[in-house]
Motif scaffolding. Sequence first.
Motif, PDB file in Angstrom:
ATOM      1  N   UNK A   1       0.852  -1.184   0.000  1.00 22.43           N
ATOM      2  CA  UNK A   1       0.000   0.000   0.000  1.00 22.43           C
ATOM      3  C   UNK A   1       0.893   1.242   0.000  1.00 22.43           C
ATOM      4  N   UNK A   2       0.804   2.102  -1.020  1.00 26.65           N
ATOM      5  CA  UNK A   2       1.654   3.305  -1.068  1.00 26.65           C
ATOM      6  C   UNK A   2       1.448   4.227   0.126  1.00 26.65           C
ATOM      7  N   UNK A   3       0.311   4.084   0.801  1.00 27.83           N
ATOM      8  CA  UNK A   3       0.044   4.910   1.981  1.00 27.83           C
ATOM      9  C   UNK A   3       1.092   4.675   3.064  1.00 27.83           C
ATOM     10  N   UNK A   4       1.576   3.441   3.187  1.00 29.68           N
ATOM     11  CA  UNK A   4       2.532   3.094   4.232  1.00 29.68           C
ATOM     12  C   UNK A   4       3.767   3.991   4.160  1.00 29.68           C
ATOM     13  N   UNK A   5       4.265   4.208   2.938  1.00 32.47           N
ATOM     14  CA  UNK A   5       5.466   5.022   2.774  1.00 32.47           C
ATOM     15  C   UNK A   5       5.217   6.497   3.100  1.00 32.47           C
ATOM     16  N   UNK A   6       3.975   6.914   3.050  1.00 33.80           N
ATOM     17  CA  UNK A   6       3.650   8.322   3.288  1.00 33.80           C
ATOM     18  C   UNK A   6       3.405   8.637   4.764  1.00 33.80           C
ATOM     19  N   UNK A   7       3.271   7.593   5.597  1.00 32.29           N
ATOM     20  CA  UNK A   7       2.891   7.799   7.000  1.00 32.29           C
ATOM     21  C   UNK A   7       3.792   8.793   7.735  1.00 32.29           C
ATOM     22  N   UNK A   8       5.133   8.639   7.693  1.00 32.76           N
ATOM     23  CA  UNK A   8       5.974   9.578   8.447  1.00 32.76           C
ATOM     24  C   UNK A   8       5.740  11.038   8.062  1.00 32.76           C
ATOM     25  N   UNK A   9       5.608  11.301   6.777  1.00 33.15           N
ATOM     26  CA  UNK A   9       5.392  12.681   6.325  1.00 33.15           C
ATOM     27  C   UNK A   9       4.020  13.186   6.738  1.00 33.15           C
ATOM     28  N   UNK A  10       3.010  12.324   6.632  1.00 34.96           N
ATOM     29  CA  UNK A  10       1.652  12.708   7.020  1.00 34.96           C
ATOM     30  C   UNK A  10       1.587  13.002   8.514  1.00 34.96           C
ATOM     31  N   UNK A  11       2.291  12.214   9.321  1.00 32.13           N
ATOM     32  CA  UNK A  11       2.326  12.452  10.763  1.00 32.13           C
ATOM     33  C   UNK A  11       2.973  13.797  11.071  1.00 32.13           C
ATOM     34  N   UNK A  12       4.039  14.089  10.365  1.00 30.00           N
ATOM     35  CA  UNK A  12       4.774  15.330  10.602  1.00 30.00           C
ATOM     36  C   UNK A  12       3.959  16.555  10.197  1.00 30.00           C
ATOM     37  N   UNK A  13       3.162  16.412   9.140  1.00 33.16           N
ATOM     38  CA  UNK A  13       2.419  17.554   8.605  1.00 33.16           C
ATOM     39  C   UNK A  13       1.003  17.683   9.169  1.00 33.16           C
ATOM     40  N   UNK A  14       0.599  16.770  10.041  1.00 34.34           N
ATOM     41  CA  UNK A  14      -0.760  16.812  10.603  1.00 34.34           C
ATOM     42  C   UNK A  14      -1.002  18.145  11.326  1.00 34.34           C
ATOM     43  N   UNK A  15      -2.170  18.722  11.084  1.00 36.26           N
ATOM     44  CA  UNK A  15      -2.483  20.022  11.682  1.00 36.26           C
ATOM     45  C   UNK A  15      -3.375  19.898  12.915  1.00 36.26           C
ATOM     46  N   UNK A  16      -3.902  18.681  13.152  1.00 34.99           N
ATOM     47  CA  UNK A  16      -4.805  18.482  14.288  1.00 34.99           C
ATOM     48  C   UNK A  16      -4.529  17.132  14.926  1.00 34.99           C
ATOM     49  N   UNK A  17      -4.506  17.112  16.268  1.00 33.49           N
ATOM     50  CA  UNK A  17      -4.307  15.878  17.011  1.00 33.49           C
ATOM     51  C   UNK A  17      -5.622  15.455  17.652  1.00 33.49           C
ATOM     52  N   UNK A  18      -6.062  14.237  17.329  1.00 29.06           N
ATOM     53  CA  UNK A  18      -7.325  13.709  17.843  1.00 29.06           C
ATOM     54  C   UNK A  18      -7.038  12.581  18.821  1.00 29.06           C
ATOM     55  N   UNK A  19      -7.676  12.611  19.986  1.00 28.02           N
ATOM     56  CA  UNK A  19      -7.438  11.611  21.012  1.00 28.02           C
ATOM     57  C   UNK A  19      -8.600  10.656  21.217  1.00 28.02           C
ATOM     58  N   UNK A  20      -8.259   9.394  21.480  1.00 30.36           N
ATOM     59  CA  UNK A  20      -9.258   8.360  21.769  1.00 30.36           C
ATOM     60  C   UNK A  20      -8.781   7.573  22.984  1.00 30.36           C
ATOM     61  N   UNK A  21      -9.612   7.531  24.026  1.00 29.19           N
ATOM     62  CA  UNK A  21      -9.266   6.762  25.214  1.00 29.19           C
ATOM     63  C   UNK A  21     -10.313   5.683  25.450  1.00 29.19           C
ATOM     64  N   UNK A  22     -10.050   4.801  26.401  1.00 31.36           N
ATOM     65  CA  UNK A  22     -11.029   3.777  26.759  1.00 31.36           C
ATOM     66  C   UNK A  22     -12.280   4.460  27.304  1.00 31.36           C
ATOM     67  N   UNK A  23     -13.427   3.881  27.005  1.00 33.65           N
ATOM     68  CA  UNK A  23     -14.672   4.424  27.528  1.00 33.65           C
ATOM     69  C   UNK A  23     -14.759   4.141  29.032  1.00 33.65           C
ATOM     70  N   UNK A  24     -15.135   5.163  29.793  1.00 37.07           N
ATOM     71  CA  UNK A  24     -15.175   5.037  31.251  1.00 37.07           C
ATOM     72  C   UNK A  24     -16.298   4.121  31.724  1.00 37.07           C
ATOM     73  N   UNK A  25     -17.388   4.064  30.974  1.00 36.79           N
ATOM     74  CA  UNK A  25     -18.531   3.250  31.389  1.00 36.79           C
ATOM     75  C   UNK A  25     -18.211   1.765  31.232  1.00 36.79           C
ATOM     76  N   UNK A  26     -18.396   1.009  32.310  1.00 40.24           N
ATOM     77  CA  UNK A  26     -18.107  -0.414  32.300  1.00 40.24           C
ATOM     78  C   UNK A  26     -18.944  -1.172  31.287  1.00 40.24           C
ATOM     79  N   UNK A  27     -18.338  -2.111  30.612  1.00 43.40           N
ATOM     80  CA  UNK A  27     -19.050  -2.946  29.649  1.00 43.40           C
ATOM     81  C   UNK A  27     -19.101  -2.394  28.247  1.00 43.40           C
ATOM     82  N   UNK A  28     -18.663  -1.152  28.053  1.00 40.33           N
ATOM     83  CA  UNK A  28     -18.674  -0.561  26.715  1.00 40.33           C
ATOM     84  C   UNK A  28     -17.467  -1.069  25.930  1.00 40.33           C
TER      85      UNK A  28
END
Length: 237
Positions: free
Chosen positions: A125-152
């Motif tokens: 996948x040509x995307x793989x080779x682009x990952x480092x550059x895309x990470x460096x040029x990202x303008x927004x950081x989005x976070x995802x954590x575990x859901x606090x509610x049990x069982x989710x």
Amino acid sequence: MDEINDDFPQTDVVLVIGANDTVNPAAQTDPDSPIAGMPVLEVWKAKQTIVMKRSLRVGYAGVDNPLFVETNNYMFLGDAKKSVDTLVDLLRSKEPAKLEGPATSGAAAGDEEAPASKFVAPVVDPFIAKIPKLQEEAFLKIGVSKEAQGGEKRVAIVPEAAKRLLKNGMLVFVESGAGEGGGFSDTSYEDVGAKILPNAEAVYKTADVIIKIKTPEINSETGKHEIDMLPKGKTLI
């Protein structure tokens, strides 16, 4: 879906690559299922199905899929991309994708020369080779954590979505283990360019925007309310 569902009873083989909830017969057969009534692809009506997944874990909705144990289904577990590449290589030639040992000639003088050993390069996948550059040029950081509610078991962003976001300039940071309930390993996120952080506090500190499924609650690991964990100037969705 209605159009293609009419074709499945006349289909010899269906390859299911990564899909889970959208090919779950429980949506039609189990009225008590959380996905009851959801439109699905009726792949189980084909003569044969082959499901390619990393594991037998549940999908985004957090429910079991009876398709996996149907008598006309085979499970092909592992990295779906590598599995497809292997199948393509096998279809391209009657020889295995990679043959070991040197080329050999016929058994006796005058025999035709045996085919040489052959290596079919995997499709990358040509995307793989682009990952480092895309990470460096990202303008927004989005976070995802575990859901606090049990069982989710669901996670706010799945790996495929993280890949699309990175292509559009948004780098996803995931708390380690956040996707396990839905069958997504940390590695599956790293493979598409997302970053894994050790805990929820690190995610909240690093990201510009935090995305959740459920309403904010007390985080069991930090003992803090998730709203209070959010640094000033950042956004919780």
